[in-house]
Each structure stands twice: as C-alpha cells, then as structure tokens.
Write a protein that holds these residues in place. Structure first.
Motif, mmCIF file in Angstrom:
data_model
loop_
_atom_site.group_PDB
_atom_site.id
_atom_site.type_symbol
_atom_site.label_atom_id
_atom_site.label_comp_id
_atom_site.label_asym_id
_atom_site.label_seq_id
_atom_site.Cartn_x
_atom_site.Cartn_y
_atom_site.Cartn_z
ATOM 1 N N LEU A 154 3.365 -8.765 58.330
ATOM 2 C CA LEU A 154 2.447 -8.647 57.197
ATOM 3 C C LEU A 154 3.197 -8.919 55.898
ATOM 4 C CD1 LEU A 154 0.550 -5.385 58.208
ATOM 5 C CD2 LEU A 154 -0.169 -7.772 58.548
ATOM 6 N N LEU A 155 2.462 -9.346 54.897
ATOM 7 C CA LEU A 155 3.085 -9.619 53.612
ATOM 8 C C LEU A 155 3.740 -8.359 53.061
ATOM 9 C CD1 LEU A 155 3.720 -11.730 51.480
ATOM 10 C CD2 LEU A 155 1.573 -11.138 50.374
ATOM 11 N N SER A 156 3.128 -7.204 53.270
ATOM 12 C CA SER A 156 3.730 -5.951 52.784
ATOM 13 C C SER A 156 5.097 -5.717 53.432
ATOM 14 C CB SER A 156 2.804 -4.769 53.048
ATOM 15 O OG SER A 156 2.523 -4.644 54.432
ATOM 16 N N HIS A 157 5.263 -6.121 54.682
ATOM 17 C CA HIS A 157 6.554 -5.992 55.359
ATOM 18 C C HIS A 157 7.535 -7.016 54.803
ATOM 19 C CE1 HIS A 157 4.166 -4.332 59.030
ATOM 20 N NE2 HIS A 157 4.181 -3.501 58.012
ATOM 21 N N PHE A 158 7.059 -8.243 54.615
ATOM 22 C CA PHE A 158 7.910 -9.289 54.057
ATOM 23 C C PHE A 158 8.402 -8.906 52.666
ATOM 24 C CE2 PHE A 158 8.309 -12.878 51.181
ATOM 25 C CZ PHE A 158 9.369 -13.557 51.782
ATOM 26 N N ILE A 159 7.526 -8.318 51.855
ATOM 27 C CA ILE A 159 7.896 -7.959 50.491
ATOM 28 C C ILE A 159 9.083 -7.002 50.497
ATOM 29 C CG2 ILE A 159 7.100 -6.646 48.466
ATOM 30 C CD1 ILE A 159 4.338 -8.022 48.915
ATOM 31 N N LEU A 160 9.098 -6.062 51.417
ATOM 32 C CA LEU A 160 10.237 -5.150 51.500
ATOM 33 C C LEU A 160 11.488 -5.894 51.935
ATOM 34 C CD1 LEU A 160 10.183 -1.509 52.545
ATOM 35 C CD2 LEU A 160 12.071 -2.938 53.243
ATOM 36 N N LEU A 161 11.379 -6.764 52.950
ATOM 37 C CA LEU A 161 12.537 -7.559 53.379
ATOM 38 C C LEU A 161 13.050 -8.415 52.221
ATOM 39 C CD1 LEU A 161 11.335 -8.840 56.887
ATOM 40 C CD2 LEU A 161 12.858 -6.909 56.404
#
Length: 150
Positions: free
Chosen positions: A37-44
C-alpha cells in the motif's frame, strides 16, 4: 475538479498538487503486484530519505499520522521483513526503526513499478517538465516542513 480561476495562485497550486497526489496514489496502488500500500511505501521511502534508526514518534510526526497508525504500519512491514524495530539504546522505553535489505529492495521495486505505470501517461509533456517543477515544489515542501516542526 480544478480550482476556480479567481482562486489565489498558492491555493490553485496546492489544489493541483492534491489532485495529482490522489490520481497518482490510485495508479501507485494498482501497480504494486504484491499489494504494498502507498501508506507502507511512504514509511519505507521516509526511512530511505532520512536514514535508519528513526524513532516511531518522529516518523509519526513527520508523516503527520497518529502513533497508532504508524504502529500498525510498522507491524505490517515488520511482518513482511521490510523493516526491523529495535529497542532504543538511549531510551529503554523507546524504539528505533531500520530498513532491512528486503525493505530497500521493495522500495526500489515500488519506485520502478510506479514510474513504469505513470511514465506513459506523462510522455507527451514537454521535455524537462518534471525537472523544471522540482526545485519550486521542493522549496514549498521544505517551508511547510519547517512550519510543521515549529
């Protein structure tokens, strides 16, 4: 819908950026084969940008999310082996977040798949459009970051 012509330029600019973000978010999510998810990518992506060892509270503040939302996202990423969470050696109650090699690789793959999904849509823009826009957008983001951090 775009901003009305009489809107102040700053509002019109931020409105366009918001619409672009929403459209790009949908393309990004669709381009991820494994459901990242984009929310996961944003943290990475945040960890790549600011470096490893960031405390969860600082991540939550930077991303302007509740600590519970960051905790949930961190747990999902840790379950996938994309980050590791370790005790903070300076604060016995605190934690620090680190990217794993798999996390770095998954972030790079997400950038590549999103670029592949979006590039054809923007291929007819004049050459250098993105390069020309980046300095001004980065300056605006930097000032907004500073204002958020007080």
């Amino acid at each position: 819908m775009t901003a009305a012509p009489q809107d102040p330029p700053l509002f019109a600019l931020l409105n366009e950026v918001g619409i672009i973000e929403q459209l790009a978010r949908n393309r990004f999510d669709a381009a991820q084969a494994d459901g990242l998810l984009l929310s996961h990518f944003i943290l990475l992506n945040h960890l790549v940008r600011v470096g490893d060892g960031t405390p969860p509270a600082r991540i939550a503040s930077a991303l302007q999310l509740a600590k519970g939302a960051i905790t949930n996202t961190m747990q999902r990423l840790e379950d996938r082996g994309l980050i590791r969470v370790e005790p903070d050696p300076e604060d016995g109650r605190g934690k620090r977040v680190f990217l794993t090699e798999a996390g770095r690789a998954r972030r790079a793959a997400a950038v590549a798949s999103a670029t592949d999904a979006l590039a054809p849509l923007l291929a007819d823009l004049p050459a250098g459009t993105c390069d020309a826009l980046l300095p001004g957008l980065r300056a605006i983001r930097t000032r907004l970051d500073r204002a958020r951090d007080g």
